[in-house]
Each structure stands twice: as structure tokens, then as C-alpha cells.
Design an enzyme around this catalytic site. Sequence first.
Site, PDB file in Angstrom:
ATOM      1  N   GLU A 170       0.801  -1.224   0.000  1.00  0.00           N
ATOM      2  CA  GLU A 170       0.000   0.000   0.000  1.00  0.00           C
ATOM      3  C   GLU A 170       0.836   1.277   0.000  1.00  0.00           C
ATOM      4  O   GLU A 170       0.759   2.093   0.924  1.00  0.00           O
ATOM      5  CB  GLU A 170      -0.963   0.012   1.186  1.00  0.00           C
ATOM      6  CG  GLU A 170      -1.963  -1.117   1.157  1.00  0.00           C
ATOM      7  CD  GLU A 170      -3.034  -0.992   2.229  1.00  0.00           C
ATOM      8  OE1 GLU A 170      -2.895  -0.126   3.112  1.00  0.00           O
ATOM      9  OE2 GLU A 170      -4.017  -1.748   2.186  1.00  0.00           O
ATOM     10  N   GLU A 378      -5.298  -8.585   0.730  1.00  0.00           N
ATOM     11  CA  GLU A 378      -5.998  -8.286   1.984  1.00  0.00           C
ATOM     12  C   GLU A 378      -7.466  -8.025   1.706  1.00  0.00           C
ATOM     13  O   GLU A 378      -7.803  -7.385   0.710  1.00  0.00           O
ATOM     14  CB  GLU A 378      -5.444  -7.011   2.654  1.00  0.00           C
ATOM     15  CG  GLU A 378      -4.146  -7.188   3.366  1.00  0.00           C
ATOM     16  CD  GLU A 378      -3.643  -5.888   3.996  1.00  0.00           C
ATOM     17  OE1 GLU A 378      -4.466  -5.072   4.471  1.00  0.00           O
ATOM     18  OE2 GLU A 378      -2.414  -5.700   4.008  1.00  0.00           O
TER      19      GLU A 378
HETATM   20  C1  BGP Z   1      -4.309  -1.988   5.431  1.00  0.00           C
HETATM   21  C2  BGP Z   1      -2.956  -2.389   5.940  1.00  0.00           C
HETATM   22  C3  BGP Z   1      -2.970  -3.387   7.040  1.00  0.00           C
HETATM   23  C4  BGP Z   1      -4.136  -3.257   7.995  1.00  0.00           C
HETATM   24  C5  BGP Z   1      -5.457  -2.982   7.297  1.00  0.00           C
HETATM   25  C6  BGP Z   1      -6.585  -2.630   8.223  1.00  0.00           C
HETATM   26  O1  BGP Z   1      -4.262  -0.677   5.013  1.00  0.00           O
HETATM   27  O2  BGP Z   1      -2.162  -2.913   4.902  1.00  0.00           O
HETATM   28  O3  BGP Z   1      -1.720  -3.367   7.664  1.00  0.00           O
HETATM   29  O4  BGP Z   1      -3.871  -2.455   9.058  1.00  0.00           O
HETATM   30  O5  BGP Z   1      -5.335  -1.964   6.349  1.00  0.00           O
HETATM   31  O6  BGP Z   1      -6.533  -1.281   8.544  1.00  0.00           O
HETATM   32  P1  BGP Z   1      -6.825  -0.722   9.979  1.00  0.00           P
HETATM   33  O7  BGP Z   1      -5.827  -1.410  10.861  1.00  0.00           O
HETATM   34  O8  BGP Z   1      -6.608   0.740   9.881  1.00  0.00           O
HETATM   35  O9  BGP Z   1      -8.218  -1.083  10.289  1.00  0.00           O
END
Ligand code: BGP
Length: 478
Positions: A170, A378
Site C-alpha cells: 500500500e 488483503e
Molecule cells: C491496510 C494495511 C494493514 C491493515 C489494514 C486494516 O491498510 O495494509 O496493515 O492495518 O489496512 O486497517 P486498519 O488497521 O486501519 O483497520
Amino acid sequence: MYHASLNPFPSTFLFGSASAAYQIEGAYDQDGKGPSVWDTYTKLEGTTFKNTNGDVAVDHYNRMEEDVALMAEMGLKTYRFSIAWTRIYPTGAGEVNEAGLAFYDRLIDLLLQHDIVPMVTVYHWDLPQALMDKYGGFESRQIIEDFTTYCETLFTRYGDRVKHWITLNEQNIFIGLGYRNGLHPPGVKDLKRMYAANHIAFLANAKAIASFRNLVPDGKIGPSFAYGPIYPADCKPESIIAYENAEELNNHFYMDVYVNGEYPDMAMKYLEREGIAPTVEPGDTEILKAGKPDFMGVNYYQSGTVSANPLDGVGEGKMNTTGKKGTTSASGVPGLFRNERNPHLETTNWDWAIDPAGLRVALRRIHNRYKLPIIISENGLGEFDKLTENGEVHDDYRIDYISKHIDEIQKAITDGVDVLAYCTWSFTDLLSWLNGYQKRYGFVYIDRDETDEKELKRIKKKSFYWYKDLIARHANEG
Ligand code: BGP
């Protein structure tokens, strides 16, 4: 397009789950690990929810065997994890730390013993603090060489066993939140610096991919992009232009460079007019073009909806990091687009739109524009989970969320999109960068909260058993 029947998932399809080093490992200074920017940033007052940090996280570093045993019990086909740069090079460059390399050797070997395909992310945001201090991290072209050397060390060490690699996780988020919103390290709010650092990140990404070709010729590599496909709020022509602006500036701006090595024209013209365009030096375009990925990695959480935004319209907004529904404020880019709530979609407690069909839209758009296979690296639901008195977690809402997204992937596959893998976020509960431990994503509950680490007990949620069955069912089908 409606389908009378759906194609099955291919027999090679990898149903998996994901994590990131800083969010699970803990052991922040164990076995020679050096500090990353997140080790430093989270210690600054007020940067994270209830001042949480990853010093201990869910202690995966010391409980790795137990966690992999759970993955094996579930029957995961792939596990995506990231390597902490500062375990390998404690100061980012120079002396390599053998203990750090050995930890990931053990993890990879254990996964392979259980027929779980390791998928390695080389960079999930934990930049060595030493490189930030030395030359400002991604603001200096010196990082290109240090990042490539670090990647080459990983490719050489693990390339015989690891064939699936993710470069930058990301880039749009770590650069955006780091330099536009000032919410991630280095906590800067400066668009010119943002686009400059972003360009250097592209070069680092491309160089690493080019050297991968020599070191792991039979492997696959690509970045993971946080893709929120954009919808127009309505069919007013001005909303359609706003949608095109957002799709180009938020999405094509990144994916076009990864795949074609060139910035989209209109976004670049806009940045030039604003005086914030990156400097593309002679030779850069060649470097970018030589780093074409094998697949597009996609992290999908939600779609976005936009309307027109006048020149004096809304700019940066406030993010909901508390889980109090409705606390996200209006935001947009003046003159280009304004983010809207989609009235057709429910949202999570953190105001993220729940839109399974948006994943199908994302997959189709990427396929049409880039003609590359896709790894969904993800996708998942962050929610408050409750541990019952009997020690159970009934997360039916997560089962519902994931199963609807999987249905949409199957529709996209039937449409003709080449999807290689699906990783949920996340396998165990973990530290959310800005949202503490209360925003849970895992199939495995970790008994800890913001103030008390307790015993960090692992507890299988209802979704654990559900995903296990789903994987077994698809394995029999394929
Ligand atoms: C993405 C990241 C992850 C994870 C996920 C959930 O942006 O790659 O590392 O954190 O989001 O986001 P959050 O933890 O802000 O809910």
C-alpha cells in the site's frame, strides 16, 4: 452481468490469510532487531489510539510455532506475512543480522512442512529509523540502493523456497498518510514532499522487481495496492467527471506507473498546475518500465463514492479511529472530487462502507486496464468482538462479510478475471496502526487489550471453523 451458474475456483487457487510484522511480532528489540520508524513514532504522545504500540503486539515472534500450528489446523493454502527490515539490517544497511534471517527461515520451513505457500511482503511500512535519520527515508534517492540491497538479501536467502513476493504494501497509504495527512511517520503534511517521496518509492519498487528477475527467475512478484474503486454519487455529468478525477488521481496514478511505467496525463497536468508534481529525471521512466510486476496485488476494504467539489470546497477530513460510528468528517480534493457516503451501503463501526460487489468491480477494472493476474492480498472486517463467558467468539458478521466477498470473487472469475489468491486480513487479531487492539480482524482471537497484555491466549473464533470448512470444500471441488 448475471450468471446462470458460476465457474468453480481453479484447483490452484490459494485461499489464505495475511499479517504484517509490526502488527504481530512484538519482540521489538530482541535478537538484534533495530528500531523502525513505527517503534519511534508510536512512542510520541497522541499519535495512536490510547498510545498503543507494537513492542509486544501479539508476541508472534515468540509464539510462531503455535500460530503456524493453528494455520495448519485450518488448512490455509497460503500465508502472507511481512519481513521486518530492521531484523535483517538493524540500521537499514551495512551489517546483516543472522538471527533475524534465521527467524524467517524457521517460519518459512514450518509453513512448507504444512503445505502452506509462504507469500512474503518485503515492506509493510516499518522503515529502519536509521535511514529516516540519515537521509529522510523515501525523500532521498539513496533509499533505492538500500532497499534493493535489502530485497536482494531476501531473494537470495529465501528465493529457493518462496515463490510469491509482494514488494511495497500500500504505497498509496503509507505515503498518503505519512506526507499528506501527517498521521503515519514521518507525520508530515506537505503535498510536494508527498509526490516526491512517492516517485522515489516507485523507483525503489521497480528496481527491486528488476533484480528479482535475476535472483528468483521462477518466482512471481508485485506490489499490493490499496484499491478503493470509485463510484459517481449520481449520473450528473459533473459527478461523472468527479468520479474520473478520483479514479485517476487515487488509483490509475499508482497502478499505471507500476504496470506501464508512466503517470496518467491528466493527473500529472493537475499536479503540475498545483506546483506539486514529482521531478521525473532522465532515466527514471526506463527504470520504471523495467520493473513491471507479474500480478497486481490488491488490498480491498471498500469502494468510494464521489461528487463534484468546487475550488473552495472541502479538503482534508478527520478519520474515525475510535469505532464511534459517524465520526468520519467530510473530505475531498478541492476542484476535483468530494467523498460522499454511499446511501446504498452499510458501514462498519469505523465508517468503512461494506461493499462486496465493489470487489468484483475492482477485479474487473484491473483486469480490463492492465491485463494482469490478481492476488487479493488483503480483505476483511475490523469489528469489536466479544469473548463470551464460555470463551467463545461468535463473529457471524465476519463470516457474512467474507463469504459475500468470496462470492463476488467467484463472479469475477466467471466474468473472466484471472485471480490467483485471496488472503483475508488477518489470521490472528493484531495491532491496528492507529486503532489499537479493539478493532479486530482475525480468525483467532488474541486475549489482550490496549492496557493489559494478559496472557495473549489464542482462541479460535466461529469464523475459524467456517473458513476451515470453506477451504476444504473448495479443495474437493477443484
Ligand atoms: C491496510 C494495511 C494493514 C491493515 C489494514 C486494516 O491498510 O495494509 O496493515 O492495518 O489496512 O486497517 P486498519 O488497521 O486501519 O483497520
